[in-house]
Design an enzyme around this catalytic site. Structure first.
Site, short mmCIF file in Angstrom:
data_model
loop_
_atom_site.label_atom_id
_atom_site.label_comp_id
_atom_site.label_asym_id
_atom_site.label_seq_id
_atom_site.Cartn_x
_atom_site.Cartn_y
_atom_site.Cartn_z
N HIS A 482 -9.64 -13.29 74.41
CA HIS A 482 -8.69 -12.26 73.98
C HIS A 482 -7.97 -12.66 72.70
O HIS A 482 -7.96 -11.90 71.72
CB HIS A 482 -7.67 -12.00 75.10
N GLU A 483 -7.38 -13.85 72.71
CA GLU A 483 -6.62 -14.28 71.53
C GLU A 483 -7.52 -14.52 70.33
O GLU A 483 -7.14 -14.25 69.18
CB GLU A 483 -5.81 -15.55 71.86
N HIS A 486 -8.01 -11.32 68.50
CA HIS A 486 -6.97 -11.05 67.51
C HIS A 486 -7.25 -11.82 66.22
O HIS A 486 -7.15 -11.28 65.11
CB HIS A 486 -5.60 -11.47 68.06
N HIS A 489 -10.04 -10.40 64.20
CA HIS A 489 -9.61 -9.16 63.54
C HIS A 489 -9.02 -9.48 62.17
O HIS A 489 -9.31 -8.83 61.17
CB HIS A 489 -8.57 -8.44 64.41
#
Length: 704
Positions: A482-483, A486, A489
């Site tokens: 998940h992190e 980020h 991105h």
């Protein structure tokens, strides 16, 4: 004007290889080997530190004062340029440099303030944060600067501008007007006072929400009184005890911890009322309309339609989940009339997951070493985007602690894309949260080169030991992916302006790339590429994979329904209910009866512990929408083949590359080639729930 962000040596390794077995030494990639050992330390012979993050100014903490002075000087220069009749640059470029200058200090200082183990650094960083806030406050009252930008947004720039330029300029203008600079002076001052008061109310409410409940011993049933700590004649309830095997304890903790509080109720009512007044002063119907301006969902009305559509489709599916929980409760307690209650749902979800996994002594842990997981991420990113993660030595003074890794993100044809600093291990004083920080945003520079994005990924993993590497639970694997979603991105975005790069986009879109990465982390085809025993290198068995992947989707309908309920309540509080003077508990009762399958418990006030109302005011729905969009993207592009390079390239080019430079609703509709209606969004999530339910049905039946 809110310009800040849109938030071991050879001998050592030989010893580990001999300890774990020679087979391991030749099997792991260099990246996995690096992350399965503590970060290597460079001995500083020259004492010529390069400074934190390679910034020469930060060879000492005093550098923050120099950075502050420099940005204050540059701010004045940019103001003069923006308000000059002879300016030779586009207004949006001047504003973006102004934003970039401030963010480079503010974002860096905010991270150092909370993460640096040395007090003198954190104190200097905090002073820098305060100084930057002062600069921003002065900009908020600079009418000439506002008028120059407003003229460009209304009538166009005198210099050729693109659609992206115009969109980003309008975002700057909206941020400017958040502080009421466009209003008459008395109204502007009222907005300033309201903003200050809202900040104070929010801080007080969050503090109160975290306080334990202190209950006289006589009010706690004697049979369970000893389960809770005491202080004199009082019993201290610090939380909901969701994993307690004793049902009486779960129920008592729920009723006692969530007792109504007059002071919390008053703070919440005042907070909601002040937010409503602030929105009305700035020309919005409600605070929800103000908060959703420029979002993916655009208006509260669209959010409500989505919530209602999803709620209706979830109702029977959630009831089926609660029926299973009731069966489990009756088996466990022997009471044939017992029904699952609201305090039971987390407990039985955990119980069923344990039964489904047949978990014994953390049998999954040895298959998910930190290095193995990083190797899996590297393989996935290379397959999708042609990107490699390369462990990179740091120079003396570059890191804030000895246990940090630095990753260079390298594209096969574009070269270096940026840097990810991995602050993965727990330590005293470090915040206990998994999160992502932008230190420097990417942007196109005047000479055509690209300002490299720099981010930090922070986790709270256990330190590696001589007996083996850090091992991750399945939930920790999800958090890592998940992190890193980020972080990627930020790495894969290639925007003209840093104000809208990477995660600097609307709240209800910022979580899409990170949630999408969780789908990869839960796919057995992806897990097979890296889930191997850290000692024997034996791959995880197919049976373990099946149980692991299925367990992630247990009770998905009821869990989603709970998120729908929370989202609806948040919308109601920040909509019409804010001005009606009704108690927040009465509003809670009404919303719960409409959106959740288990009844309200009398004389409780759960909402007074719901601290997300402060940070996510009117935006709590964002995670639900982000998950829905991520699910839609997964089903459309990656479910058939999670390593599809063509899909990965398209996803980068049409979604990740733009950050917030293009309205997120437009990005999603263009990428998925379908209008993003509430009905389509709801159907996408329901399709996922039904598909997962069919996959785990046999597993559940055999274990209940």
């Amino acid at each position: 004007m809110i310009l800040l962000s849109r938030s071991a040596t050879s001998a050592f390794l030989l010893g580990r290889q001999q300890l774990w077995g020679h087979r391991c030494a030749s099997a792991w990639t260099p990246l996995a080997t690096a992350f399965n050992a503590p970060p290597s330390r460079r001995i500083n012979f020259t004492r010529d530190d390069v400074g934190l993050f390679g910034m020469p100014e930060l060879r000492s903490c005093e550098g923050f004062y120099l950075m502050r002075d420099n940005v204050e000087t540059r701010t004045q220069e940019l103001i003069l340029e923006a308000t000059s009749d002879q300016r030779s640059r586009k207004m949006v470029d001047i504003f973006d440099e102004l934003s970039d200058s401030l963010c480079k200090v503010a974002d860096l200082a905010e991270f150092v303030r909370i993460a640096h183990p040395k007090g003198k650094y954190s104190q200097a960083a905090e002073q820098a944060c305060i100084s930057i806030c002062g600069v921003v406050e002065s900009l908020n009252t600079h009418r000439s600067l506002y008028q120059a930008l407003n003229h460009v947004v209304k009538y166009g720039d005198k210099l050729p501008s693109s659609e992206v330029d115009r969109h980003v300029a309008s975002l700057f203008l909206f941020d400017f007007e958040q502080c009421g600079i466009h209003l008459p002076e008395n109204e502007r001052l009222r907005v300033v006072r309201l903003n200050d008061y809202i900040l104070q109310l929010g801080q007080k409410f969050m503090n109160g929400a975290a306080q334990p409940s202190v209950i006289p011993r006589t009010q706690v049933p004697e049979a369970i009184r000893n389960y809770f700590p005491t202080s004199g004649d009082n019993v201290i309830i610090t939380g909901l005890c969701t994993n307690a095997e004793n049902e009486q304890m779960r129920e008592a903790a729920y009723r006692l911890y969530l007792q109504p509080s007059e002071s919390q109720e008053e703070l919440l009512r005042d907070l909601l009322l002040c937010r409503h007044e602030l929105a009305r002063s700035c020309g919005f119907e409600t605070y929800a309309h103000r908060a959703l301006n420029g979002s993916t969902m655009e208006t509260p009305e669209v959010v409500r339609k989505f919530i209602d559509e999803l709620s209706e489709k979830l109702r029977s599916r959630a009831q089926a989940d609660f029926a299973i929980m009731t069966q489990m409760k009756r088996r466990e307690g022997g009471q044939q009339s017992a029904l699952a209650e609201i305090w039971d749902t987390p407990y039985f979800t955990t119980q069923l997951r344990r039964q489904s996994l047949e978990e014994q002594a953390n049998e999954f842990l040895p298959y998910f070493s930190l290095g193995g997981c990083m190797e899996g991420l590297d393989n996935l990113l290379n397959a999708l985007y042609g990107v490699r993660l390369e462990n990179t030595d740091m120079e003396p003074g570059e890191s804030w602690h000895s246990d940090i890794y630095k990753l260079s993100v390298i594209h096969e044809s574009e070269g270096l894309l940026g840097y990810i600093y991995c602050d993965f291990f727990e330590r005293a004083g470090k915040p206990n949260q998994d999160c992502h920080f932008t230190i420097q945003g990417g942007k196109r520079l005047p000479d055509g080169s690209y300002q490299m994005p720099i981010v930090v990924v922070m986790l709270g993993l256990a330190q590696p030991r001589w007996s083996g590497p850090t091992l991750l639970s399945p939930a920790r694997v999800d958090n890592l992916f998940h992190e890193m979603g980020h972080a990627m991105h930020s790495m894969l975005a290639r925007t003209e302006h840093q104000h809208v790069t990477g995660t600097r986009c609307s709240t209800d879109f910022a979580e899409v790339p990170s949630v999408l990465m969780e789908y990869f982390a839960g796919d057995p085809r992806v897990l097979r590429t890296f889930a191997r025993h850290f000692q024997t290198h034996e791959p995880i068995s197919e049976d373990m994979l099946k149980r692991l992947c299925a367990s992630k989707h247990l009770f998905a309908a009821s869990e989603t329904q709970l998120q729908v309920f929370y989202s609806a309540l948040d919308q109601e509080y920040h909509g019409a209910a804010a001005q009606q003077g009704v108690s927040t508990t009465e509003t809670l009762k009404s919303v719960q009866s409409q959106y959740y399958g288990l009844p309200y418990v009398e004389n409780t006030a759960w909402q007074l512990r719901f601290s997300h109302l402060v940070g996510y005011g009117a935006k709590y729905y964002a995670y639900l929408v982000s998950k829905t969009i991520a699910s839609w993207i997964w089903q459309t592009y990656f479910e058939s083949n999670p390593f599809n390079r063509q899909s990965g390239e398209k996803y980068r080019a049409e979604i990740l590359a733009h950050g917030g430079a293009v309205p997120s609703r437009k990005l999603v509709a263009n990428f998925l080639q379908r209008e993003m209606t509430p009905s389509v969004l709801a159907d996408s999530l329901i399709t996922e729930i039904d598909t997962d339910e069919s996959k785990i049905k046999d597993l559940m039946v055999s274990r209940i």
